[in-house]
Structure formats: structure tokens, C-alpha cells
Enzyme design. Structure first.
Site, short mmCIF file in Angstrom:
data_model
loop_
_atom_site.label_atom_id
_atom_site.label_comp_id
_atom_site.label_asym_id
_atom_site.label_seq_id
_atom_site.Cartn_x
_atom_site.Cartn_y
_atom_site.Cartn_z
CB THR A 41 4.49 -28.68 -106.07
OG1 THR A 41 5.42 -29.16 -107.05
CG2 THR A 41 5.28 -28.17 -104.88
CE LYS A 46 0.95 -14.67 -108.16
NZ LYS A 46 2.39 -14.90 -107.88
#
Length: 430
Positions: A14, A207
């Protein structure tokens, strides 16, 4: 004429397809901003025959992903393969060792091996960039590393996983339970077939460890992030939170404390007056608090081909301009070893929900455990009895040390009155 910046691209999923489409669509604008053209010259993926909706015949195809590091016609390698180790890490090491800059969206690899790769990039005099690794198209890494570089950051926190935020905000809007909304998220493509990394908080922890390193000048410490997810959140928790003036969000939080650096991913009750309470769907949002700039809010799409490709190409534009800089806002040698703060010393309010047997003395037992641990109760709510004879008891505490709540729950461990594991959520201060 200035020569183009030539890119070798690993991974044509993607995001990889999005990078090619973005470079095609905005080619002239990107060249003006970068001072030179940026062009893909070589690509690699597992399946050469798959239709990805872009013309790949103009690029050299390399079957062996690791061989992209040696592609003589490329200046920069972009890695969009994923995974903390394996082909992605092999490619990263080989690229930097070969004196080429490296761009990645791979938060797991950066969380686990970012320090090693930053040191290799500095030694080779090339760039290591990973804006797309945190919050997709939201420029939070650049904002912390550059825009807020003059500030001492006291706290950085936010919604770092779009899948979890989609599930929680859907539960909130429609009163549905977790399992039901998770199935919908999977059908819509917001959650993977195996959603473990998302719903158990691992993705957000990757993250957070990256953001904490940049914000506080510490070596990346993924292993120091205390992590729990949203599996145990039920519709009743969402409803109780709303009645109390809160919304439930999975937050990653890093904060400096007297005893060290505190890092945690955990469901929180967020006051409705706080900006994060109004972040819904698959959106990401990060708050950073600087000593001079005050509160900064970064918000936007945290995933998807367009937003993530935008962050990847922004890194490529920096490289085309010759803007390398240290990956973590300061040289790797200047990063200090993080010392984990004692979470028990943190003070705040808490929400604790119990599933209990409907019998005399249950509330008294819970209240006594809280009292003996030094926990002051602000409110206590009991809801009706279910068909199986269980009731829900929700407690909101006054501000106090987290250690006291942990001690109270330990006192109730093994109680015949408490069914299953209590749900403990922290309440975010304004």
C-alpha cells in the site's frame, strides 16, 4: 543541470505504491522544493506479477531485496517491507555500510535497532530518516526534532494507534462491545487478521519509544515501555466514563520524573475538555509540552497509502536538499541511557472497574481494601445484576500514588467476590 536523487524502493504494498503515485503526481512541485528531481530507479518485492496499479516497467526489478543496497544507480534506499528484523534490518545495515542514505516507515525496526542504525549512518556520513514510522503523515518527528529543538520537553503523549482509536470511538458512539467492533474494524481493513500488535498496545509502544528518545535525548528504550491494550475495555466502561465527563482513549505517554523516564501505553480516561477526547476514528494525535513553547498538538491521518507516502517523500526531499542531521535530534553519542522511573510514585486519579458476585458485603470488601492501601474514593457506582448474577462496580479515586491502587488490587487478588481481573485505567490530568 542538477542530477536527480535516485531511489531504490523495497516493498510495493500500500505505502510503496503510494510513494510512486505521489512522486508521479507532484513531480514538478517536489523538484522545485527539493532543488532537484526525485526519481525511483529500482524496486523490489516478493511478487513480480502482482498488479499494484502503477507502471513498474520503467524501473529495474531486483528479486533479492538485500541487493538494493548495492544498486549502483541508486543514491537512497527506501524500506517499506516491515518487521523488526529479517530482510528489513539486513537491508538497512547493508545500505548504511555501503554509504547510502536510508529512509524507512518501519517503527518496529527503529524501536529495536534505531540506535545501532543511527550510529552507522553517522559513521558513514549519510542520513537515516523515519518520519513515517510514527503517526503516518503527521510530521511529529520533524516537529519535535526541529521545530521544538530549543525546548526542554516535559511530557509527550497521545493517540498512536489508529486501530485502537477506531474501535474505542466506535464503541463510544454506538454502545457496542469490543469484540463486535473489532470484527468490523477487520472487515473494513482498519485491523489486521491478527490484531495483536495493535490491540495489545505493542504498535503504540514502538512509536512511543521513538518519540521519547527524540523528546528526551535518551537511547531508544522499547523494553522500558510498560504496555497494556484495550482487550478488557467493555461498553460499560465507555458509558461510565461518559457519565463522569471522560472518554476512553489508548494513550502512549512519556514523561520525565525525578526518578527517571516514565514510559507507558495504557487505556486512559481523557477529560472531555482535552483535545485528545475529540480525536475519533483512525486518526492519530500527539501532544508535546515544551518549557517555552507550551502545549503543541500534532494531529492527522496515522496510516494509509497517501499520508504515509507523504512522510516518506518528505524525508526524501530533506535528503535531496542535503539536510541530513542526526536521526534523534542529537548525535548518537550524546544520547543518554534511560533510567526507568518508578511508576508507583506517580500521582493521579484512577478508574477501577470490578465484576463482582451479587451478594452482601462485596462493596464493603472492596472499600476496605482501598482504605487499607490508603486509596481515597471519590465516587463508587454499582450497576444492575446481569443474567449470570454478576454486577459491575466502578470506582474513581482521588489523586494519590499509583502504588496505593496497585496494593489495593493485590489485597483483592483471590477474593471470592471479584470475578476476573479488575480493569484499571488512569485518568489524564488537564
Amino acid at each position: 543541470m542538477t542530477t536527480p536523487l535516485r531511489i531504490a524502493l523495497a516493498g510495493l504494498g500500500t505505502v510503496g505504491g503510494g510513494v510512486i503515485r505521489l512522486l508521479d503526481a507532484n513531480r514538478e512541485l517536489i523538484a522545485r522544493r527539493a532543488g532537484r528531481e526525485i526519481e525511483v530507479v529500482a524496486v523490489s518485492a516478493r511478487d513480480r506479477t502482482k498488479d499494484r496499479g502503477v507502471d513498474l516497467t520503467r524501473f529495474e526489478w531486483v528479486d533479492d531485496t538485500a541487493a538494493l543496497a548495492r544498486a549502483g544507480n541508486a543514491d537512497v534506499v527506501v524500506e517499506l517491507v516491515g518487521g523488526s528484523d529479517g530482510p528489513a534490518l539486513t537491508l538497512a545495515r547493508a545500505t548504511l555500510a555501503g554509504g547510502k542514505s536510508f529512509v524507512t516507515a518501519n517503527k518496529a525496526m527503529i524501536a529495536h535497532h534505531g540506535l545501532e542504525l543511527a550510529q552507522a549512518a553517522e559513521q558513514a556520513g549519510v542520513a537515516l530518516k523515519f518520519e513515517a514510522a510514527v503517526a503516518g503523515g503527521v510530521p511529529v518527528i520533524k516537529g519535535l526534532r526541529e521545530g521544538a529543538a530549543a525546548n526542554a520537553i516535559g511530557r509527550v503523549y497521545g493517540i498512536l494507534n489508529g486501530t485502537c482509536n477506531f474501535i474505542l470511538s466506535k464503541m463510544e458512539a454506538e454502545g457496542r462491545d469490543f469484540a463486535d467492533v473489532l470484527s468490523e474494524a477487520q472487515a473494513l481493513g482498519y485491523a489486521e487478521a491478527d490484531p495483536t500488535f495493535d490491540i495489545d498496545g505493542v504498535d503504540a509502544a514502538h512509536k512511543l519509544s521513538i518519540l521519547a528518545s527524540i523528546a528526551f535525548g535518551t537511547r531508544p528504550g522499547f523494553g522500558e515501555v510498560a504496555t497494556s491494550g484495550i482487550r478488557q475495555v467493555i461498553a460499560a466502561d465507555i458509558a461510565e466514563a461518559a457519565a463522569l465527563g471522560y472518554r476512553v482513549r489508548l494513550l502512549g505517554m512519556a514523561e520525565e520524573a525525578a526518578s527517571g523516564l516514565f514510559q507507558r501505553v495504557h487505556p486512559h480516561l481523557v477529560p472531555v475538555g482535552h483535545p485528545l477526547a475529540h480525536v475519533t476514528g483512525a486518526t492519530n494525535a500527539v501532544v508535546a509540552e515544551g518549557n517555552f513553547v507550551g502545549r503543541l498538538l500534532f494531529q492527522g491521518a496515522g496510516a494509509g497509502d497517501g499520508p504515509t507516502a507523504s512522510a516518506v517523500v518528505a524525508d526524501l526531499i530533506d535528503i535531496a536538499r542535503g539536510e541530513f542531521g542526526p536521526a534523534y535530534a542529537m548525535p548518537a553519542a550524546a544520547l543518554v541511557e534511560p533510567h526507568a522511573a518508578d511508576a508507583g510514585e506517580r500521582r493521579g486519579k484512577a478508574y477501577v472497574r470490578f465484576t463482582v458476585a451479587d451478594r452482601v458485603g462485596v462493596l464493603a470488601e472492596i472499600a476496605a481494601a482501598m482504605r487499607d492501601a490508603g486509596v481515597s474514593i471519590e465516587s463508587l457506582i454499582q450497576r444492575g445484576v446481569s443474567a449470570d448474577g454478576h454486577a459491575l462496580v466502578a470506582i474513581v479515586t482521588h489523586e494519590g500514588p499509583e502504588r496505593a491502587v496497585a496494593q489495593a488490587l493485590e489485597k483483592l487478588r483471590g477474593s471470592q467476590s471479584v470475578i476476573g481481573q479488575p480493569m484499571w485505567m488512569h485518568i489524564l490530568g488537564e
